[in-house]
Design a protein around this motif. Structure first.
Motif: not given
Length: 195
Positions: A95-101, A92-93, A104
């Protein structure tokens, strides 16, 4: 039970009777309900903290609510930190959107936890889980969540303890806003020390 029946039940006598029953159980409901907020998101934080302040008084109500909420956050954080290496969470971690979050959140961990802890409504479970997933240090998480929740719980307890006074004199909310602003300034200094 419809909304009109519920509202008709909320008379002053019924509320006093409810608060007396609540108080007769000792500090357990004052600690347990805020603790459960970290695991059951739909529980109304504002109501729980306000009732604690009305039942136990400003300072004991604040203390019980604060201890319960902070302990719930710590337990959630530690559970997620413990299972963070699980293959499902790893996939799950990635995933591109999750990685970006997560990138940050790693950079802004203390601010992220502290600032979101100031709000009486919000995704507490998600905040605690994200902090655990990014590997935030326990001491930093403890300081951020304890300071943020202290400011939030004290503000809500202050209002809940004297709700009638705030309704009659709405300008008193400026004291709460001033208190939260000072808390943010103090948190910045604490962050510099711990980061």
């Amino acid at each position: 039970m419809g909304i009109t029946e519920l509202l008709s039940y909320l008379t002053e006598e019924n509320l006093v009777m409810f608060l007396d029953k609540y108080r007769s159980l000792g500090p357990l409901p004052g600690l347990l309900l805020p603790f459960m907020k970290s695991f059951v998101p739909p529980l109304p934080t504002l109501v729980i903290i306000s009732v604690n302040a009305a039942v136990y008084g400003l300072w004991l109500g604040f203390l019980y609510s604060w201890i319960g909420i902070v302990c719930g956050c710590l337990v959630t954080f530690l559970i997620v930190k413990k299972v963070a290496g699980h293959p499902y969470l790893e996939r799950w971690s990635q995933k591109p959107k999750v990685q970006k979050s997560l990138v940050w959140a790693r950079r802004q961990a203390f601010n992220y936890v502290f600032l979101l802890s100031l709000f009486p409504v919000g995704p507490f479970v998600v905040i605690n889980m994200a902090a655990g997933l990014v590997g935030m240090r326990f001491r930093s998480f403890l300081v951020a969540v304890a300071a943020g929740k202290a400011a939030m719980v004290l503000s809500v307890s202050f209002i809940g303890h004297d709700l009638k006074g705030f309704i009659e004199n709405p300008y008193r909310i400026l004291y709460v806003v001033f208190f939260v602003a000072i808390s943010i300034v103090i948190s910045k200094r604490i962050e510099k020390r711990f980061m």
